[in-house]
Design a protein around this motif. Structure first.
Motif: not given
Length: 306
Positions: A190-191, A193, A195-197, A199-200, A203, A224, A228
């Motif tokens: 999580r920390q 990045g 998971l955020s990556l 998502q990006e 997109e 998690e 996604l």
């Protein structure tokens, strides 16, 4: 051996010993780092380095990363002072970190799938990345708080922990920054990045719904990943008091057969002795840069899986 002999030596084994790269791979890495149209310039003037070509300066830096020679020894080899050798390396590491970090190393899903080894494509056709955590040993911090944060029960010493992701052919396509060794696999996912990556990447169309992430069963991130719209490939857990089914055993064996390659990729990174030896606290200010650069350099070594 003098620096001139190392530079002129094209024998694979000896050049790899000093730099981790063949002479051809080193040249490719140099051409990437120092493009002719926009050459790298030192932010700080180092007088005794002015007689060294840019290629020799990079040779000095990669020798430090690979063999972790002390600054005095490198200074003697390259005809400069110990202090200037230290300054030169720190300047290069800062530049290399920004240059390497400016490049997207996660290919489009179509490229990853087209380059998959046949066995992997047959068994996990939409799995794009295999992730795993790794730890590097550090000197014990003087602060008791820092000691507790960095203490790893797994290693029984103070460590820093990073998350690495590879594609099915073993190239590193994700490398996190380093965290205190006490962090869990779930929390670093999580920390960091990661998971955020994901998502990006969804997109912008680099990955699609249903694409897979392969992990060790110690990563409790199924919720998690499912949020996604992706699939988590991990070894199934045996139910309490019962044996695993034949299907679960077969799946576990398949995943283990492919997961071993992320461990091999991490071993490539840790073959740089600046990371495999206990990290001196004096390097803490630039250890994240060193870590990332070493991860990035392995992609110039060729495919891990032929």
């Amino acid at each position: 051996m003098s620096a001139a002999k190392i530079r002129e030596n094209v024998k694979k084994d000896e050049f790899v010993y000093y730099t981790g790269l063949t002479a051809k791979q080193f040249k490719a890495f140099y051409n990437f780092l120092v493009p002719q149209e926009n050459p790298f310039k030192m932010s700080k003037r180092i007088k005794s380095a002015e007689n060294l070509t840019m290629e020799d300066q990079l040779l000095l830096v990669t020798m430090k990363l690979r063999q972790n020679f002390d600054f005095a020894h490198l200074g003697n080899l390259f005809g400069m002072t110990q202090q200037d050798a230290s300054s030169l390396i720190k300047n290069w590491i800062q530049y290399m970190f920004h240059r390497c970090g400016s490049v997207s190393i996660w290919p489009h899903r179509d490229i990853i799938i087209s380059e998959m080894p046949p066995t992997f494509r047959e068994e996990f056709p939409n799995t794009l990345v295999i992730i795993d955590g790794t730890e590097i040993k550090i000197q014990r911090p003087s602060s008791m708080t820092r000691q507790s944060q960095c203490y790893s029960d797994y290693k029984s010493c103070n460590t820093l922990k990073g998350l690495v992701g590879i594609d099915p052919r073993g190239s590193i396509i994700f490398a996190s920054m380093l965290f205190s060794g006490a962090i869990s696999d779930k929390e670093i996912t999580r920390q960091s990045g990661f998971l955020s990556l994901l998502q990006e990447l969804k997109e912008c169309g680099k990955i699609n719904d249903g694409d897979g992430v392969m992990v060790d069963k110690g990563f409790h991130i199924s919720e998690e990943i499912e949020k996604l719209g992706l699939k988590l490939n991990t070894s199934p857990f045996a139910r309490s008091g019962s044996q695993m089914s034949k299907a679960d055993i077969k799946l576990t064996e398949k995943i283990a057969r492919h997961r071993v390659h992320v461990e091999r990729a991490i071993s490539r990174v840790k073959n740089f002795k600046i990371l495999s030896q206990r990290i001196d606290l004096a390097l803490f200010t630039c250890i994240n840069r060193i870590w990332f650069v070493c991860c990035f350099v392995t992609n110039f070594m060729g495919y891990l899986i032929k």
